[in-house]
Design an enzyme around this catalytic site. Sequence first.
Site, PDB file in Angstrom:
ATOM      1  N   LYS A  12       0.826  -1.213   0.000  1.00 43.28           N
ATOM      2  CA  LYS A  12       0.000   0.000   0.000  1.00 43.28           C
ATOM      3  C   LYS A  12       0.866   1.272   0.000  1.00 43.28           C
ATOM      4  O   LYS A  12       2.073   1.217   0.286  1.00 43.28           O
ATOM      5  CB  LYS A  12      -0.933  -0.031   1.222  1.00 43.28           C
ATOM      6  CG  LYS A  12      -1.940  -1.197   1.197  1.00 43.28           C
ATOM      7  CD  LYS A  12      -2.878  -1.133   2.417  1.00 43.28           C
ATOM      8  CE  LYS A  12      -3.882  -2.263   2.426  1.00 43.28           C
ATOM      9  NZ  LYS A  12      -4.825  -2.176   3.584  1.00 43.28           N
ATOM     10  N   TYR A  52     -12.456  -2.588  -3.149  1.00 44.51           N
ATOM     11  CA  TYR A  52     -12.941  -2.665  -1.769  1.00 44.51           C
ATOM     12  C   TYR A  52     -14.479  -2.658  -1.695  1.00 44.51           C
ATOM     13  O   TYR A  52     -15.050  -2.235  -0.680  1.00 44.51           O
ATOM     14  CB  TYR A  52     -12.383  -1.502  -0.951  1.00 44.51           C
ATOM     15  CG  TYR A  52     -10.944  -1.717  -0.485  1.00 44.51           C
ATOM     16  CD1 TYR A  52     -10.584  -2.851   0.249  1.00 44.51           C
ATOM     17  CD2 TYR A  52      -9.953  -0.782  -0.759  1.00 44.51           C
ATOM     18  CE1 TYR A  52      -9.282  -3.049   0.684  1.00 44.51           C
ATOM     19  CE2 TYR A  52      -8.635  -0.971  -0.318  1.00 44.51           C
ATOM     20  CZ  TYR A  52      -8.314  -2.109   0.398  1.00 44.51           C
ATOM     21  OH  TYR A  52      -7.031  -2.304   0.837  1.00 44.51           O
ATOM     22  N   PHE A  60     -15.571   3.450   7.544  1.00 42.56           N
ATOM     23  CA  PHE A  60     -14.207   3.834   7.177  1.00 42.56           C
ATOM     24  C   PHE A  60     -13.977   3.801   5.668  1.00 42.56           C
ATOM     25  O   PHE A  60     -12.847   4.023   5.205  1.00 42.56           O
ATOM     26  CB  PHE A  60     -13.182   2.932   7.882  1.00 42.56           C
ATOM     27  CG  PHE A  60     -13.340   1.455   7.610  1.00 42.56           C
ATOM     28  CD1 PHE A  60     -12.820   0.872   6.469  1.00 42.56           C
ATOM     29  CD2 PHE A  60     -14.005   0.642   8.521  1.00 42.56           C
ATOM     30  CE1 PHE A  60     -12.955  -0.482   6.218  1.00 42.56           C
ATOM     31  CE2 PHE A  60     -14.159  -0.727   8.287  1.00 42.56           C
ATOM     32  CZ  PHE A  60     -13.620  -1.279   7.117  1.00 42.56           C
ATOM     33  N   ARG A  88      -1.428 -14.323   3.798  1.00 41.24           N
ATOM     34  CA  ARG A  88      -2.140 -13.738   4.947  1.00 41.24           C
ATOM     35  C   ARG A  88      -1.353 -13.978   6.244  1.00 41.24           C
ATOM     36  O   ARG A  88      -1.309 -13.113   7.134  1.00 41.24           O
ATOM     37  CB  ARG A  88      -3.547 -14.324   5.070  1.00 41.24           C
ATOM     38  CG  ARG A  88      -4.448 -14.074   3.864  1.00 41.24           C
ATOM     39  CD  ARG A  88      -5.121 -12.741   3.854  1.00 41.24           C
ATOM     40  NE  ARG A  88      -6.062 -12.558   4.924  1.00 41.24           N
ATOM     41  CZ  ARG A  88      -6.856 -11.492   5.030  1.00 41.24           C
ATOM     42  NH1 ARG A  88      -6.807 -10.520   4.107  1.00 41.24           N
ATOM     43  NH2 ARG A  88      -7.679 -11.359   6.026  1.00 41.24           N
ATOM     44  N   THR A  94      -5.291  -7.683  10.566  1.00 39.71           N
ATOM     45  CA  THR A  94      -5.619  -6.368  10.006  1.00 39.71           C
ATOM     46  C   THR A  94      -5.128  -5.222  10.887  1.00 39.71           C
ATOM     47  O   THR A  94      -4.592  -4.240  10.390  1.00 39.71           O
ATOM     48  CB  THR A  94      -7.159  -6.264   9.824  1.00 39.71           C
ATOM     49  OG1 THR A  94      -7.601  -7.376   9.051  1.00 39.71           O
ATOM     50  CG2 THR A  94      -7.542  -4.966   9.142  1.00 39.71           C
ATOM     51  N   ARG A 105       2.860  -6.671   9.205  1.00 33.87           N
ATOM     52  CA  ARG A 105       2.153  -5.643   9.976  1.00 33.87           C
ATOM     53  C   ARG A 105       2.655  -5.574  11.412  1.00 33.87           C
ATOM     54  O   ARG A 105       2.739  -4.487  12.003  1.00 33.87           O
ATOM     55  CB  ARG A 105       0.652  -5.922   9.938  1.00 33.87           C
ATOM     56  CG  ARG A 105       0.021  -5.631   8.569  1.00 33.87           C
ATOM     57  CD  ARG A 105      -1.345  -6.238   8.442  1.00 33.87           C
ATOM     58  NE  ARG A 105      -2.096  -5.751   7.284  1.00 33.87           N
ATOM     59  CZ  ARG A 105      -3.223  -6.307   6.848  1.00 33.87           C
ATOM     60  NH1 ARG A 105      -3.730  -7.362   7.472  1.00 33.87           N
ATOM     61  NH2 ARG A 105      -3.847  -5.824   5.792  1.00 33.87           N
ATOM     62  N   ASN A 115      -1.947   0.045   7.038  1.00 35.12           N
ATOM     63  CA  ASN A 115      -1.434  -1.249   7.516  1.00 35.12           C
ATOM     64  C   ASN A 115      -0.621  -1.997   6.460  1.00 35.12           C
ATOM     65  O   ASN A 115      -0.538  -3.220   6.469  1.00 35.12           O
ATOM     66  CB  ASN A 115      -2.577  -2.098   8.088  1.00 35.12           C
ATOM     67  CG  ASN A 115      -3.611  -2.459   7.044  1.00 35.12           C
ATOM     68  OD1 ASN A 115      -3.483  -2.080   5.893  1.00 35.12           O
ATOM     69  ND2 ASN A 115      -4.614  -3.214   7.449  1.00 35.12           N
ATOM     70  N   HIS A 118      -2.043  -5.546   1.469  1.00 38.70           N
ATOM     71  CA  HIS A 118      -3.310  -6.239   1.253  1.00 38.70           C
ATOM     72  C   HIS A 118      -2.994  -7.609   0.673  1.00 38.70           C
ATOM     73  O   HIS A 118      -2.116  -7.738  -0.177  1.00 38.70           O
ATOM     74  CB  HIS A 118      -4.189  -5.474   0.252  1.00 38.70           C
ATOM     75  CG  HIS A 118      -5.332  -6.290  -0.280  1.00 38.70           C
ATOM     76  ND1 HIS A 118      -6.534  -6.397   0.385  1.00 38.70           N
ATOM     77  CD2 HIS A 118      -5.443  -7.089  -1.382  1.00 38.70           C
ATOM     78  CE1 HIS A 118      -7.336  -7.203  -0.301  1.00 38.70           C
ATOM     79  NE2 HIS A 118      -6.691  -7.631  -1.380  1.00 38.70           N
ATOM     80  N   GLU A 129      -9.890 -10.079  -7.696  1.00 42.25           N
ATOM     81  CA  GLU A 129      -8.967  -8.968  -7.520  1.00 42.25           C
ATOM     82  C   GLU A 129      -7.843  -8.998  -8.565  1.00 42.25           C
ATOM     83  O   GLU A 129      -7.426  -7.947  -9.067  1.00 42.25           O
ATOM     84  CB  GLU A 129      -8.384  -9.005  -6.106  1.00 42.25           C
ATOM     85  CG  GLU A 129      -9.451  -8.750  -5.040  1.00 42.25           C
ATOM     86  CD  GLU A 129      -8.963  -8.978  -3.623  1.00 42.25           C
ATOM     87  OE1 GLU A 129      -7.780  -9.346  -3.422  1.00 42.25           O
ATOM     88  OE2 GLU A 129      -9.770  -8.784  -2.696  1.00 42.25           O
TER      89      GLU A 129
HETATM   90  P1  IDP Z   1      -7.605  -7.132   5.557  1.00 43.85           P
HETATM   91  O1  IDP Z   1      -6.882  -6.053   4.752  1.00 43.85           O
HETATM   92  O2  IDP Z   1      -6.763  -7.632   6.692  1.00 43.85           O
HETATM   93  O3  IDP Z   1      -8.182  -8.218   4.697  1.00 43.85           O
HETATM   94  P2  IDP Z   1     -10.321  -6.092   5.796  1.00 43.85           P
HETATM   95  O4  IDP Z   1     -11.236  -6.366   6.938  1.00 43.85           O
HETATM   96  O5  IDP Z   1     -10.632  -6.717   4.464  1.00 43.85           O
HETATM   97  O6  IDP Z   1      -8.840  -6.407   6.267  1.00 43.85           O
HETATM   98  O7  IDP Z   1     -10.304  -4.510   5.604  1.00 43.85           O
HETATM   99  C1  IDP Z   1      -9.740  -3.926   4.457  1.00 43.85           C
HETATM  100  C2  IDP Z   1      -8.917  -2.743   4.876  1.00 43.85           C
HETATM  101  O8  IDP Z   1      -9.775  -1.753   5.424  1.00 43.85           O
HETATM  102  C3  IDP Z   1      -7.906  -3.028   5.980  1.00 43.85           C
HETATM  103  O9  IDP Z   1      -6.698  -3.545   5.493  1.00 43.85           O
HETATM  104  C4  IDP Z   1      -7.733  -1.675   6.606  1.00 43.85           C
HETATM  105  O10 IDP Z   1      -6.805  -0.901   5.853  1.00 43.85           O
HETATM  106  C5  IDP Z   1      -9.107  -1.052   6.463  1.00 43.85           C
HETATM  107  N1  IDP Z   1      -9.876  -1.212   7.691  1.00 43.85           N
HETATM  108  C6  IDP Z   1     -10.448  -2.349   8.170  1.00 43.85           C
HETATM  109  N2  IDP Z   1     -11.086  -2.124   9.325  1.00 43.85           N
HETATM  110  C7  IDP Z   1     -10.936  -0.800   9.588  1.00 43.85           C
HETATM  111  C8  IDP Z   1     -11.379   0.034  10.651  1.00 43.85           C
HETATM  112  O11 IDP Z   1     -12.056  -0.370  11.588  1.00 43.85           O
HETATM  113  N3  IDP Z   1     -11.011   1.359  10.568  1.00 43.85           N
HETATM  114  C9  IDP Z   1     -10.265   1.858   9.530  1.00 43.85           C
HETATM  115  N4  IDP Z   1      -9.824   1.070   8.514  1.00 43.85           N
HETATM  116  C10 IDP Z   1     -10.156  -0.235   8.543  1.00 43.85           C
END
Ligand code: IDP
Length: 141
Positions: A12, A52, A60, A88, A94, A105, A115, A118, A129
């Site tokens: 990212k 997304y 968010f 993963r 996350t 991470r 973070n 992805h 994707e």
């Molecule tokens: P992942 O990237 O670990 O698969 P997902 O739940 O698919 O996590 O969420 C996608 C992205 O959305 C996350 O990587 C993170 O950047 C962002 N995200 C997820 N949950 C939150 C939150 O509660 N607040 C702000 N950003 C979030």
Amino acid sequence: MADVEHTLLLIKPDAVRRGLVGEILSRVERKGLRIRALELRTIDDDLARRHYAEHAAKPFFADLVAFITSGPLVAAVIEGPRAVETLRTLMGSTDPVAAPPGTIRGDFGLLVTENLVHGSDSVTSAAREIALFFPHFAADA
Ligand code: IDP
């Protein structure tokens, strides 16, 4: 090779800005996964929203789209045995605060939005994707 899968890795914009591209790709390669496609690009709002889409209703979502389009990212197709789960595991959870040391991470992140990486969360997501980011990718080529 048994159970070969393909998955989408995004390094990212925060990780690109911090100069962590080599570190992250190196971890992926040292694990034994193979890079099958690789591109540095700044994605537009439309691609970010489609990538997304499952989060469109989340509070968010706007911040997530603004962040992921804020500068260049590195997109890659990663191949290997159980590549989806393997990537993963390398990434960590996350929320970087909960991600254990030794994961990408866990070692480099502090914030849930910024973070670093992805990775597709299933083989089905990976196919969707990869088609978005690399429409001409052919797994058998
Ligand atoms: P992942 O990237 O670990 O698969 P997902 O739940 O698919 O996590 O969420 C996608 C992205 O959305 C996350 O990587 C993170 O950047 C962002 N995200 C997820 N949950 C939150 C939150 O509660 N607040 C702000 N950003 C979030």
